[in-house]
Scaffold this active site. Structure first.
Site, PDB file in Angstrom:
ATOM      1  N   HIS A   1       0.863  -1.183   0.000  1.00  0.00           N
ATOM      2  CA  HIS A   1       0.000   0.000   0.000  1.00  0.00           C
ATOM      3  C   HIS A   1       0.895   1.228   0.000  1.00  0.00           C
ATOM      4  O   HIS A   1       1.688   1.406   0.927  1.00  0.00           O
ATOM      5  CB  HIS A   1      -0.896   0.008   1.239  1.00  0.00           C
ATOM      6  CG  HIS A   1      -1.771  -1.200   1.347  1.00  0.00           C
ATOM      7  ND1 HIS A   1      -3.066  -1.225   0.864  1.00  0.00           N
ATOM      8  CD2 HIS A   1      -1.536  -2.434   1.863  1.00  0.00           C
ATOM      9  CE1 HIS A   1      -3.589  -2.418   1.096  1.00  0.00           C
ATOM     10  NE2 HIS A   1      -2.678  -3.169   1.690  1.00  0.00           N
TER      11      HIS A   1
ATOM     12  N   GLU B   1      -7.163 -12.660   6.258  1.00  0.00           N
ATOM     13  CA  GLU B   1      -6.100 -12.163   7.137  1.00  0.00           C
ATOM     14  C   GLU B   1      -6.653 -12.226   8.563  1.00  0.00           C
ATOM     15  O   GLU B   1      -6.325 -13.124   9.335  1.00  0.00           O
ATOM     16  CB  GLU B   1      -5.703 -10.735   6.770  1.00  0.00           C
ATOM     17  CG  GLU B   1      -4.654 -10.130   7.698  1.00  0.00           C
ATOM     18  CD  GLU B   1      -4.481  -8.629   7.500  1.00  0.00           C
ATOM     19  OE1 GLU B   1      -3.478  -8.107   8.010  1.00  0.00           O
ATOM     20  OE2 GLU B   1      -5.321  -7.979   6.858  1.00  0.00           O
TER      21      GLU B   1
END
Length: 334
Positions: free
Chosen positions: A18, A199
């Site tokens: 990111h 996740e």
């Protein structure tokens, strides 16, 4: 050649990073001062102290606070260029970079400002550093479907600069199904698709990403091991998982790196890759992640080689480019 030297020289592709998560404290402080924006930290050291969190949400709180200083096109350029310099140090020769336009457009920053700054850095990275890249626009899953549709609309004039769309932010309570219609429209517009799943969220989220969003890759996916049927599907379809070991450790997905399942997944035939996620917050870029799992899990040279090759095979570059990079990896082991 010892393993750490091997990790340093082996070519790699990064598929899960990111750009807002590469914001180093020094650059954050510099841009805040440049834009005369108040942040709740009086020094770089105070920012570094704030980079301590215990789960995904506490990380996201500081992550979004830092993003607030990004205002001008040059800010986004500087952010991306600093990341590409790290890529050069780690021999990351190709990167597929997530960006979160809603984080910025919700603050009144134009979509054009974000994409033009990032794209200019991507062009310079190719010309000056020889690093190729793609941009992947992510929808923030804690926001509404309507907001995602609006962001997709804003992206369409820039289609040539954006290879795919993704799904990130707070996973629990925001299943992929929430964005099924948005992803269907994105695919109709020609975008590739990826999504964070498995996740903190359950294996069911991975099933939804595969079946409802029809993704080309699963980001994270470490909880797939809890579902034997899902594991077999991932193996059969050679579905890539973009795993982020230091991120998993920092966010307490695992309590100790020795407990990480990336090596088990690799040995079972899952197409896993190594990535840095939000490296300035999680304590390491690509080579740091490779070194951490090599030390904790006793990876062999062949396993390091496979992880590097997987990164190119799972990327969105051309078949010719993949072969070029994979040949470079193989040549190191002759």
């Amino acid at each position: 050649m010892n393993q750490f030297d091997l990790i340093r020289v082996i070519p790699k592709a990064e598929l899960h990073v990111h750009i807002e998560g590469t914001f180093e404290p020094e650059l954050m402080f510099k841009i805040a001062q440049r834009n005369q924006i108040e942040i709740p930290y009086k020094s770089v050291d105070e920012i570094k102290q704030a980079y301590n969190f215990h789960n995904l949400q506490s990380f996201l709180d500081i992550y979004y606070a830092g993003a607030n200083v990004l205002i001008q096109e040059q800010d986004f350029y500087d952010l991306a260029w600093a990341y590409f310099e790290k890529c050069a140090e780690d021999n990351v020769v190709h990167s597929e970079i997530f960006f979160d336009p809603q984080t910025h457009t919700d603050r009144g920053v134009a979509f054009d400002t974000v994409i033009l700054g990032l794209k200019r850095a991507c062009d310079d990275a190719l010309e000056k550093l020889g690093i190729s890249s793609h941009l992947i626009m992510c929808f923030l899953r804690h926001l509404s479907e309507d907001s995602a549709f609006e962001t997709l609309k804003q992206a369409l004039p820039h289609k040539e600069h954006i290879i795919g769309v993704g799904l990130d932010s707070s996973e629990v309570g925001h299943p992929p199904a929430k964005f099924e219609r948005v992803f269907a429209q994105a695919k109709a517009e020609g975008f590739l698709t990826v999504a964070h799943a498995g996740e903190e969220g359950p294996p069911e989220y991975i099933w939804e990403a595969l079946d409802l969003l029809q993704v080309n890759r699963i980001d994270h996916g470490v909880r797939s091991e809890e579902d034997a049927q899902l594991m077999q599907r991932l193996i059969n379809e050679k579905m890539p998982l973009t795993v982020c070991p230091l991120s998993n450790l920092k966010l307490c997905v695992v309590e100790d790196m020795s407990q990480h399942n990336i090596r088990r997944l690799l040995q079972k035939g899952v197409h896993v890759t190594v990535n840095s996620d939000d490296p300035s917050y999680f304590g390491g870029y690509m080579n740091d992640n490779f070194i951490a799992i090599t030390q904790a899990l006793n990876l062999t040279n062949d396993e390091i080689k496979t992880l590097a090759i997987n990164s190119f095979e799972a990327s969105f570059i051309s078949t010719e480019q993949k072969k070029l990079y994979i040949d470079q990896v193989n040549n190191l082991f002759q």
